[in-house]
Every structure is written in C-alpha cells, then in structure tokens.
Design a protein around this motif. Structure first.
Motif, PDB file in Angstrom:
ATOM      1  N   MET B   1     -76.147  -6.258   2.532  1.00 10.73           N
ATOM      2  CA  MET B   1     -75.604  -5.175   1.733  1.00 10.73           C
ATOM      3  C   MET B   1     -75.973  -5.195   0.448  1.00 10.73           C
ATOM      4  N   SER B   2     -76.394  -4.156  -0.375  1.00  9.61           N
ATOM      5  CA  SER B   2     -76.369  -4.299  -1.769  1.00  9.61           C
ATOM      6  C   SER B   2     -75.265  -3.219  -2.340  1.00  9.61           C
ATOM      7  N   PHE B   3     -74.901  -3.834  -3.434  1.00  6.50           N
ATOM      8  CA  PHE B   3     -74.150  -2.909  -4.353  1.00  6.50           C
ATOM      9  C   PHE B   3     -74.608  -3.055  -5.870  1.00  6.50           C
ATOM     10  N   THR B   4     -73.871  -2.291  -6.695  1.00  2.00           N
ATOM     11  CA  THR B   4     -74.373  -2.471  -8.032  1.00  2.00           C
ATOM     12  C   THR B   4     -72.826  -3.512  -9.037  1.00  2.00           C
ATOM     13  N   ILE B   5     -73.469  -3.800 -10.015  1.00  2.00           N
ATOM     14  CA  ILE B   5     -72.621  -4.788 -10.948  1.00  2.00           C
ATOM     15  C   ILE B   5     -72.823  -4.383 -12.346  1.00  2.00           C
ATOM     16  N   THR B   6     -72.206  -4.619 -13.201  1.00  2.00           N
ATOM     17  CA  THR B   6     -72.654  -4.433 -14.694  1.00  2.00           C
ATOM     18  C   THR B   6     -72.854  -5.673 -15.405  1.00  2.00           C
ATOM     19  N   ILE B   7     -74.130  -6.027 -15.835  1.00  2.00           N
ATOM     20  CA  ILE B   7     -74.439  -7.039 -16.785  1.00  2.00           C
ATOM     21  C   ILE B   7     -74.704  -6.691 -17.983  1.00  2.00           C
ATOM     22  N   ASP B   8     -74.049  -6.966 -18.978  1.00  2.00           N
ATOM     23  CA  ASP B   8     -74.385  -6.604 -20.482  1.00  2.00           C
ATOM     24  C   ASP B   8     -74.623  -5.243 -20.468  1.00  2.00           C
ATOM     25  N   LYS B   9     -73.736  -4.608 -19.945  1.00  2.00           N
ATOM     26  CA  LYS B   9     -73.758  -2.797 -20.080  1.00  2.00           C
ATOM     27  C   LYS B   9     -74.798  -2.473 -19.535  1.00  2.00           C
ATOM     28  N   ARG B  10     -75.582  -3.328 -18.558  1.00  2.00           N
ATOM     29  CA  ARG B  10     -76.678  -2.545 -17.517  1.00  2.00           C
ATOM     30  C   ARG B  10     -76.071  -2.538 -16.325  1.00  2.00           C
ATOM     31  N   LYS B  11     -76.512  -1.592 -15.570  1.00  2.00           N
ATOM     32  CA  LYS B  11     -76.235  -1.615 -13.870  1.00  2.00           C
ATOM     33  C   LYS B  11     -77.259  -2.250 -13.469  1.00  2.00           C
ATOM     34  N   VAL B  12     -76.932  -3.248 -12.476  1.00  2.00           N
ATOM     35  CA  VAL B  12     -77.948  -3.841 -11.684  1.00  2.00           C
ATOM     36  C   VAL B  12     -77.670  -3.839 -10.201  1.00  2.00           C
ATOM     37  N   LEU B  13     -78.473  -3.830  -9.236  1.00  2.00           N
ATOM     38  CA  LEU B  13     -78.429  -3.769  -7.656  1.00  2.00           C
ATOM     39  C   LEU B  13     -78.516  -5.379  -7.251  1.00  2.00           C
ATOM     40  N   VAL B  14     -77.339  -5.999  -6.704  1.00  2.00           N
ATOM     41  CA  VAL B  14     -77.209  -7.167  -6.129  1.00  2.00           C
ATOM     42  C   VAL B  14     -77.052  -7.166  -4.716  1.00  2.00           C
ATOM     43  N   ALA B  24     -77.919 -12.694 -11.697  1.00  2.00           N
ATOM     44  CA  ALA B  24     -78.337 -12.392 -13.108  1.00  2.00           C
ATOM     45  C   ALA B  24     -79.772 -12.598 -13.282  1.00  2.00           C
ATOM     46  N   ALA B  25     -80.159 -13.927 -12.769  1.00  2.00           N
ATOM     47  CA  ALA B  25     -81.783 -14.435 -12.994  1.00  2.00           C
ATOM     48  C   ALA B  25     -82.562 -13.361 -12.224  1.00  2.00           C
ATOM     49  N   ASP B  26     -82.045 -13.023 -11.044  1.00  2.00           N
ATOM     50  CA  ASP B  26     -83.115 -11.768 -10.105  1.00  2.00           C
ATOM     51  C   ASP B  26     -83.338 -10.767 -10.972  1.00  2.00           C
ATOM     52  N   ASN B  27     -82.263 -10.319 -11.963  1.00  2.00           N
ATOM     53  CA  ASN B  27     -82.308  -9.133 -12.823  1.00  2.00           C
ATOM     54  C   ASN B  27     -82.828  -9.389 -14.149  1.00  2.00           C
ATOM     55  N   GLY B  28     -83.497 -10.655 -14.409  1.00  2.00           N
ATOM     56  CA  GLY B  28     -83.991 -10.789 -15.687  1.00  2.00           C
ATOM     57  C   GLY B  28     -82.973 -11.301 -16.723  1.00  2.00           C
ATOM     58  N   VAL B  53     -66.330 -12.440 -16.915  1.00  2.00           N
ATOM     59  CA  VAL B  53     -66.479 -11.692 -15.775  1.00  2.00           C
ATOM     60  C   VAL B  53     -64.797 -10.769 -15.840  1.00  2.00           C
ATOM     61  N   ASN B  54     -65.152  -9.647 -15.742  1.00  2.00           N
ATOM     62  CA  ASN B  54     -63.914  -8.898 -15.699  1.00  2.00           C
ATOM     63  C   ASN B  54     -63.030  -9.287 -16.740  1.00  2.00           C
ATOM     64  N   GLY B  55     -63.323  -9.558 -17.987  1.00  2.00           N
ATOM     65  CA  GLY B  55     -62.632  -9.903 -19.030  1.00  2.00           C
ATOM     66  C   GLY B  55     -61.969 -11.316 -19.112  1.00  2.00           C
ATOM     67  N   PRO B  64     -69.203 -15.592  -6.486  1.00  2.00           N
ATOM     68  CA  PRO B  64     -69.893 -14.761  -5.804  1.00  2.00           C
ATOM     69  C   PRO B  64     -69.752 -13.323  -6.310  1.00  2.00           C
ATOM     70  N   VAL B  65     -70.720 -12.536  -6.312  1.00  2.00           N
ATOM     71  CA  VAL B  65     -70.789 -11.318  -7.004  1.00  2.00           C
ATOM     72  C   VAL B  65     -69.841 -10.476  -5.884  1.00  2.00           C
ATOM     73  N   GLN B  66     -69.053  -9.395  -6.777  1.00  2.00           N
ATOM     74  CA  GLN B  66     -68.274  -8.499  -6.027  1.00  2.00           C
ATOM     75  C   GLN B  66     -68.633  -6.976  -6.467  1.00  2.00           C
ATOM     76  N   PRO B  67     -68.446  -5.938  -5.841  1.00  2.00           N
ATOM     77  CA  PRO B  67     -68.970  -4.772  -6.381  1.00  2.00           C
ATOM     78  C   PRO B  67     -67.980  -4.077  -7.431  1.00  2.00           C
ATOM     79  N   GLY B  68     -68.812  -3.703  -8.522  1.00  2.00           N
ATOM     80  CA  GLY B  68     -68.082  -3.083  -9.807  1.00  2.00           C
ATOM     81  C   GLY B  68     -67.730  -4.144 -10.727  1.00  2.00           C
ATOM     82  N   MET B  69     -68.084  -5.161 -10.545  1.00  2.00           N
ATOM     83  CA  MET B  69     -68.193  -6.534 -11.541  1.00  2.00           C
ATOM     84  C   MET B  69     -68.708  -6.164 -12.687  1.00  2.00           C
ATOM     85  N   VAL B  70     -67.835  -6.411 -13.907  1.00  2.00           N
ATOM     86  CA  VAL B  70     -68.392  -6.244 -15.091  1.00  2.00           C
ATOM     87  C   VAL B  70     -68.423  -7.596 -15.649  1.00  2.00           C
ATOM     88  N   VAL B  71     -69.759  -8.008 -16.039  1.00  2.00           N
ATOM     89  CA  VAL B  71     -70.025  -9.264 -16.783  1.00  2.00           C
ATOM     90  C   VAL B  71     -70.809  -9.122 -18.049  1.00  2.00           C
TER      91      VAL B  71
END
Lengths: 211, 234
Positions: B1-14, B24-28, B53-55, B64-71
């Motif tokens: 299953m895929s979901f989005t997280i935010t890395i450096d203010k950019r939404k990415v699918l993980v 992060a590496a897979d998303n550059g 991660v989330n502050g 492990p990545v979690q939905p809605g994570m802000v990194v």
C-alpha cells in the motif's frame, strides 16, 4: 633571545634601506587586495598548490598583491591586510608567534591543508610523545655518531617544541579552512576568488578533498 | 500500500513498511549515514542520518514511514547537527586521510564531503589503539574504527552464525576485536566483502592496497550521494 634583546645596531632584512618604489606602482599595489601566506609546521606543499593554479594565478595577481610570503621573501606583514593563508600545524613557539602575528594583521585567516586543520603528518608524534620522538631521533638513532655523546639539540635560538602538534584553530581564531594534502590548486583559487568576488566561503562536495 | 508523506515541504508517495532513509533516497532526497546498509537490518548506531520527524529529531534509518509524516532533512539546524556528528567522529579517532589506504573509498570521508565539513571544531583526541594483525588476511586499524557495528552484526561465520568481530570495553577504552580463528576461515571473497562493508579504513585486506589511482577510486568516479540515490547497497 627575544626581539627586544637584539642590540639596536643590528639591522633586520625588512629594515634594510631600499630604493623607494615608483609612486604609481606603489599606488597600484595598494589598490589591490593584500594577501599573505606562511608555512608553519608543514611542507610548503599548500603554497606550491597556490602556484599550481597556473595561468589563473596571472588573473589573480591583477586583483591581489602578495605581501609576506615565501614567494616575495618579505618577513613581516606591512600593516593590516585582507587575507592570510596558513599552512602547517603548530609545533614550536616560533609557530605560535608567527600565527599570532598573522591573526593580528589579517582580517580573514584561512587554514590550508591537513596540517593546519588537524596537525597532519607532523601530528603523528602526538601518539608517541615528544620525549620518545627526540630519543629515537638523537639518542637511540642508528645513524648517530657512536664516538660522540648523544645530544638533543638545544640553544636559545632554536624554537622550543610544543609537547603536541596542534591544529591552528586550537591556538587562534580561524575563519575558514581548505582541506586537502595538499588542497587542489583550483580549490585554493575558488576560495580566494569567491572571497574577492563577495560570494563568501563555500566548499561543495566536488571541491572538497581530504587527501 | 502506498501513501504520501512530506519531506522538506514536498509531498512524496512512499510504500508502507519502507524505512524513512530508503523512502527519501527513492524520492531523490539524500540523507547521509554511516552504519545503515540498504537491505540489511537497521543498527541505528551512528546517528548521522538524524532528521526531524514530526518535530522530533530521530535517526532516519530507525523509522518506518507513517501516513502524513512531516520530515525536515535539509533544514539548516538539522543539517548543521548532522555535520557536527561527523566532525565529532573525525576528532574522536585518527582519521589521517593522506596516509589511509581506504581514502577515496571511505564512506566517512565521502559523508564528510557531502555535509561540507572542512575542519572539526572539537579537540582532536589522537587515541592510541594498537593495530591488530594476527588474522591471516585482515588488518584491523583500530584507531580508525567509528563503532558503527556493521561488521559485528553483518559479518558472521557461515557454519555457526557466530559473530567474528566484537566491541570490547566501553567509552574511550572501547576497541574493536576480531576472532582470529573464525576470521581465518573466511574465503577471500568474504574478506573482501568485510573490508568493503567497513565504512572507514579499519578492516583492511592484507596483500592488496592502493588498487585504483587517485581520480579513479570508488567515490572519485561516482559520489556517495549519487550511489545512494540510485539505490546501491554499499
């Protein structure tokens, strides 16, 4: 012997009477950015790297004037200058004096090369201790003349060795560092050119080298 | 299953179950690290992959990545902290790049370039840890060890599964040890793999050295950043 105890009639090379510079040439030089370089406990390799900038050095000399350095053989920094490049670590009291002279007279002080940054090859003596090193070199040395008594050189004119070799930033405040053994000529040029052009210091990964 | 997280203010699918550092590496987005090896269990020892991660600051290889994570990865304060961690490692051991055989293939060195380290602000310790050369095919340059424990966990005897390397002692007295008997059973390929796994010049192969000239070495040819972003394991 300290500088103060030198008799008044002694003339240092930098005090020797010299023909006055052509006023226009002097004016042109004073308009440029003044730079000085020195090697403390190093091998002069970093200074050679600066020469290794090849034809870029000619362009650089349009903008900078090199005062105290091994290239000009000037022994004192005349007045306050912009940039000082320090090569080599601190291994004796003369190094400390020179380094403090540079810090006092340079607006920006840059440590160049592994020795200035962390001690480099000379700092390998830190793992053995000063006494063991002097003993190995002068007392237990296989090449010491057997017929003479072992002597560790000592004289008031010989700088006293520090117990350890120190990075320059542990002795005075250093503004920037250029790693490398020696740093690449193009890296030295980039740093000086960036500062001259007002771009500030940066060391991106493709310029950074520790060996 | 895929979901989005935010890395450096950019939404990415993980992908679910993926580690943050891999996602992060897979998303550059490059996150430097020294103990983590893609595809192998996480060790979490070096902390060089610390991100926010989330502050809260945490090691990216342990999460492990979690939905809605802000990194936050390249936010200046976190980036500066990672740089300080690398600089601390340089002052803790004897990392004499000009005289080291691993130079150009060394991950510690490559990571230091990536974090734009020039000089360590910490006092250099110059520890004295004796070199170990008892094994037939391995040198152990102990003063370069950064205690990442990659060799401790990932290099094992094939028959018994027993560890070959171990850390002895604590704090400033800690040092890496080798089981000479088990190490001598390793094949030349396994010795080579162990030396490659070491992120510094601590585990070295006997009888080889300085194979590639400057300019043609591993990280001269392709930087650590590019290798990680392309998903290379080591």
């Amino acid at each position: 012997m300290t500088l103060d105890s030198v008799p008044k009639e002694v003339i240092f090379s930098h005090d020797m009477p010299a023909k006055a510079l052509d006023p226009e040439l002097r004016k042109a030089r004073e308009a440029k950015v003044q730079i000085a370089t020195i090697s403390l406990c190093g091998c002069w390799g970093c200074n050679l790297s600066l020469l290794d900038t090849d034809e870029a050095l000619v362009d650089l000399l349009d903008k900078v004037h090199i005062t105290r350095s091994s290239f000009t053989d000037i022994k004192r920094i005349p007045g306050q200058i912009a940039v000082g490049l320090i090569e080599g670590g601190v291994a004796n009291d003369e190094n400390i004096e020179t380094l403090e002279h540079f810090r006092e007279h340079c607006d920006i002080l840059i440590a160049t090369g592994a020795c200035a940054i962390w001690g480099g090859v000379p700092s390998m003596r830190n793992m053995h201790g000063l006494e063991a090193c002097l003993r190995e070199a002068y007392v237990d040395s296989p090449t010491r003349p057997v017929q003479s008594a072992p002597v560790v050189p000592h004289h008031p004119d010989i700088p006293k060795l520090t117990k350890k070799v120190y990075p320059v930033h542990e002795v005075v405040q250093i503004d920037y560092s250029i790693p490398g053994c020696p740093p690449d000529g193009r890296t030295m040029f980039k740093v000086i050119d960036d500062l001259l052009s007002g771009r500030g210091f940066s060391m991106p990964p493709d310029f950074n080298r520790f060996d | 299953m895929s979901f989005t997280i935010t890395i450096d203010k950019r939404k990415v699918l993980v992908d679910e179950g993926c580690t943050l550092i891999d996602a992060a590496a897979d998303n550059g987005v490059f996150i430097p690290n020294l103990c983590y090896t893609r595809g192998k269990p996480c060790l979490g020892t070096c902390r060089v992959c610390s991100v926010r991660v989330n502050g809260k600051v945490t090691a990216a290889c342990t999460v492990p990545v979690q939905p809605g994570m802000v990194v936050d990865v390249n936010e200046p304060e976190v980036a500066e902290m990672r740089k300080l961690l690398v600089e601390a490692l340089f002052s803790e051991g004897n990392h004499n790049c000009p005289s080291c055989e691993k130079s150009g293939r060394c991950e510690l060195q490559a990571v230091a370039y990536e974090v734009e380290m020039t000089a360590s602000p910490f006092p250099y310790r110059f520890p004295k840890r004796e070199r170990e050369d008892a094994a037939d095919h391995i040198f152990l340059e102990r003063d370069r060890c950064i205690f990442c424990q990659r060799c401790v966990e990932h290099v094992r005897d094939e028959e018994t599964g027993q560890a070959i390397f171990a850390i002895h002692g604590r704090g400033t007295k800690a040092r890496i040890e080798i089981d000479v008997g088990l190490a001598n059973k390793l094949t030349p390929e396994q010795v080579h793999a162990a030396a490659e796994l070491c992120p510094v010049g601590c585990i070295l192969e006997k009888g080889v050295g300085f194979e590639d000239p400057m300019g043609s070495r591993k990280f001269d040819v392709k930087s650590l950043r590019r290798r990680m972003l392309e998903g290379e394991t080591s």
